[in-house]
Each structure stands twice: as C-alpha cells, then as structure tokens.
Scaffold this motif. Sequence first.
Motif, PDB file in Angstrom:
ATOM      1  N   ILE A   7      24.712  31.645  14.054  1.00 32.65           N
ATOM      2  CA  ILE A   7      25.839  31.777  13.133  1.00 32.65           C
ATOM      3  C   ILE A   7      26.653  33.035  13.403  1.00 32.65           C
ATOM      4  O   ILE A   7      27.876  33.006  13.336  1.00 32.65           O
ATOM      5  CB  ILE A   7      25.351  31.725  11.664  1.00 32.65           C
ATOM      6  CG1 ILE A   7      24.874  30.309  11.331  1.00 32.65           C
ATOM      7  CG2 ILE A   7      26.466  32.150  10.706  1.00 32.65           C
ATOM      8  CD1 ILE A   7      24.241  30.176   9.953  1.00 32.65           C
ATOM      9  N   LEU A   8      25.993  34.131  13.735  1.00 35.19           N
ATOM     10  CA  LEU A   8      26.714  35.394  13.937  1.00 35.19           C
ATOM     11  C   LEU A   8      27.056  35.690  15.391  1.00 35.19           C
ATOM     12  O   LEU A   8      27.858  36.576  15.668  1.00 35.19           O
ATOM     13  CB  LEU A   8      25.905  36.556  13.351  1.00 35.19           C
ATOM     14  CG  LEU A   8      25.711  36.547  11.844  1.00 35.19           C
ATOM     15  CD1 LEU A   8      24.858  37.739  11.414  1.00 35.19           C
ATOM     16  CD2 LEU A   8      27.042  36.540  11.110  1.00 35.19           C
ATOM     17  N   SER A   9      26.470  34.979  16.330  1.00 31.37           N
ATOM     18  CA  SER A   9      26.733  35.214  17.753  1.00 31.37           C
ATOM     19  C   SER A   9      27.873  34.331  18.246  1.00 31.37           C
ATOM     20  O   SER A   9      28.036  33.214  17.766  1.00 31.37           O
ATOM     21  CB  SER A   9      25.493  34.901  18.593  1.00 31.37           C
ATOM     22  OG  SER A   9      24.407  35.700  18.242  1.00 31.37           O
ATOM     23  N   TYR A  10      28.624  34.843  19.206  1.00 33.06           N
ATOM     24  CA  TYR A  10      29.617  34.005  19.879  1.00 33.06           C
ATOM     25  C   TYR A  10      30.055  34.668  21.173  1.00 33.06           C
ATOM     26  O   TYR A  10      29.918  35.876  21.369  1.00 33.06           O
ATOM     27  CB  TYR A  10      30.826  33.711  18.986  1.00 33.06           C
ATOM     28  CG  TYR A  10      31.635  34.919  18.599  1.00 33.06           C
ATOM     29  CD1 TYR A  10      32.727  35.327  19.362  1.00 33.06           C
ATOM     30  CD2 TYR A  10      31.321  35.655  17.462  1.00 33.06           C
ATOM     31  CE1 TYR A  10      33.479  36.435  19.007  1.00 33.06           C
ATOM     32  CE2 TYR A  10      32.061  36.757  17.096  1.00 33.06           C
ATOM     33  CZ  TYR A  10      33.138  37.153  17.873  1.00 33.06           C
ATOM     34  OH  TYR A  10      33.871  38.258  17.519  1.00 33.06           O
ATOM     35  N   ASP A  11      30.564  33.837  22.057  1.00 31.57           N
ATOM     36  CA  ASP A  11      31.062  34.275  23.356  1.00 31.57           C
ATOM     37  C   ASP A  11      32.429  33.622  23.542  1.00 31.57           C
ATOM     38  O   ASP A  11      32.547  32.399  23.394  1.00 31.57           O
ATOM     39  CB  ASP A  11      30.086  33.821  24.448  1.00 31.57           C
ATOM     40  CG  ASP A  11      30.439  34.324  25.830  1.00 31.57           C
ATOM     41  OD1 ASP A  11      31.644  34.368  26.182  1.00 31.57           O
ATOM     42  OD2 ASP A  11      29.501  34.654  26.569  1.00 31.57           O
ATOM     43  N   TYR A  12      33.419  34.405  23.855  1.00 31.06           N
ATOM     44  CA  TYR A  12      34.780  33.870  23.985  1.00 31.06           C
ATOM     45  C   TYR A  12      34.865  32.731  25.001  1.00 31.06           C
ATOM     46  O   TYR A  12      35.754  31.894  24.938  1.00 31.06           O
ATOM     47  CB  TYR A  12      35.773  34.985  24.345  1.00 31.06           C
ATOM     48  CG  TYR A  12      35.667  35.481  25.773  1.00 31.06           C
ATOM     49  CD1 TYR A  12      36.497  34.989  26.775  1.00 31.06           C
ATOM     50  CD2 TYR A  12      34.732  36.454  26.127  1.00 31.06           C
ATOM     51  CE1 TYR A  12      36.404  35.432  28.080  1.00 31.06           C
ATOM     52  CE2 TYR A  12      34.642  36.918  27.427  1.00 31.06           C
ATOM     53  CZ  TYR A  12      35.470  36.403  28.399  1.00 31.06           C
ATOM     54  OH  TYR A  12      35.371  36.845  29.693  1.00 31.06           O
ATOM     55  N   GLN A  43      41.261  32.195  17.700  1.00 32.54           N
ATOM     56  CA  GLN A  43      42.572  32.742  18.054  1.00 32.54           C
ATOM     57  C   GLN A  43      42.448  34.081  18.778  1.00 32.54           C
ATOM     58  O   GLN A  43      43.189  34.350  19.714  1.00 32.54           O
ATOM     59  CB  GLN A  43      43.431  32.949  16.809  1.00 32.54           C
ATOM     60  CG  GLN A  43      43.915  31.679  16.182  1.00 32.54           C
ATOM     61  CD  GLN A  43      44.665  31.947  14.882  1.00 32.54           C
ATOM     62  OE1 GLN A  43      44.684  33.052  14.365  1.00 32.54           O
ATOM     63  NE2 GLN A  43      45.295  30.910  14.346  1.00 32.54           N
ATOM     64  N   ASN A  44      41.502  34.924  18.343  1.00 30.29           N
ATOM     65  CA  ASN A  44      41.447  36.304  18.831  1.00 30.29           C
ATOM     66  C   ASN A  44      40.447  36.569  19.948  1.00 30.29           C
ATOM     67  O   ASN A  44      40.711  37.390  20.830  1.00 30.29           O
ATOM     68  CB  ASN A  44      41.149  37.250  17.664  1.00 30.29           C
ATOM     69  CG  ASN A  44      42.259  37.251  16.654  1.00 30.29           C
ATOM     70  OD1 ASN A  44      43.435  37.193  17.005  1.00 30.29           O
ATOM     71  ND2 ASN A  44      41.906  37.289  15.384  1.00 30.29           N
ATOM     72  N   ALA A  45      39.296  35.930  19.924  1.00 26.22           N
ATOM     73  CA  ALA A  45      38.229  36.250  20.872  1.00 26.22           C
ATOM     74  C   ALA A  45      38.614  36.063  22.345  1.00 26.22           C
ATOM     75  O   ALA A  45      38.275  36.912  23.169  1.00 26.22           O
ATOM     76  CB  ALA A  45      36.965  35.467  20.536  1.00 26.22           C
ATOM     77  N   PRO A  46      39.344  35.004  22.719  1.00 22.34           N
ATOM     78  CA  PRO A  46      39.710  34.885  24.137  1.00 22.34           C
ATOM     79  C   PRO A  46      40.588  36.044  24.624  1.00 22.34           C
ATOM     80  O   PRO A  46      40.400  36.543  25.734  1.00 22.34           O
ATOM     81  CB  PRO A  46      40.458  33.555  24.204  1.00 22.34           C
ATOM     82  CG  PRO A  46      39.896  32.758  23.073  1.00 22.34           C
ATOM     83  CD  PRO A  46      39.685  33.779  21.978  1.00 22.34           C
ATOM     84  N   GLY A  47      41.505  36.486  23.797  1.00 21.62           N
ATOM     85  CA  GLY A  47      42.377  37.594  24.193  1.00 21.62           C
ATOM     86  C   GLY A  47      41.656  38.918  24.300  1.00 21.62           C
ATOM     87  O   GLY A  47      41.989  39.756  25.139  1.00 21.62           O
TER      88      GLY A  47
END
Length: 119
Positions: A7-12, A43-47
């Motif tokens: 839930i709290l982890s992510y990778d762009y 919206q933000n993580a890839p940038g």
Amino acid sequence: ERAIVPILSYDYRSLEDDGDAARSYMTSDYKREYDKLFAVLEQNAPGTRTVVDVEVVASGIVRSGEDRVEVLVFVDRPTTNKQSSEPVVYKDQVRVQLVKVDDEWLVDCLITTPGASCE
C-alpha cells in the motif's frame, strides 16, 4: 504488516502494477480514498522518478474486536527520486484499521498523519 508494504510502496516505472497490488488488500470503501491519492502519484511520480520501498520495523495491536482491529505499524520508507539517487529514509508511524470481510482481513482506513482520524 503484509498489507502495508504494497500500500505504501511504489515505483514510477510500475505504477499500474503497484496500485493493483495495493488495492488487493483494501475494502471497496478504502479503495475509493486510495484512488484519489494514487491519481496524484500517477501524475507526479514519473516526472520526479520517485521510488518508495517500505520496510516494516515493528507493529502492535492497538484495539481489537470480533470483526475490526486497529494496528500501529512503524515503517522505514527509503525513497529515491530524480534529485536524490541515494535513498532518504523516512521513519513513520502508520495506524491501520482492518475489517473482516467474509474470511479476509482488509484495510478500511490507513493514517500516516499524526492526529488524523478515520472517522
């Protein structure tokens, strides 16, 4: 603890898969709340090229009932992004409310902000 990491982890680079993994641990009500936050991440993580890898340090039950439990989870959140290739480790306390749906315990509320409430 098993639900907190996805839930709290992510990778762009894998946001869609990360979101799907996280949603598998949530009630339908909480998925709607999560999706609002996740839309901002998409919206933000890839940038910013943000990667967050959560590690559970410890946890304990705060309250429990027959079909509801609240757990306090201490996590480290090593985070990298375009400006910091070396992980910056954030140390957080997360309050999680889980409810029993059929035979499965699902996250119904997750609070990362001190003083905030699920109600």
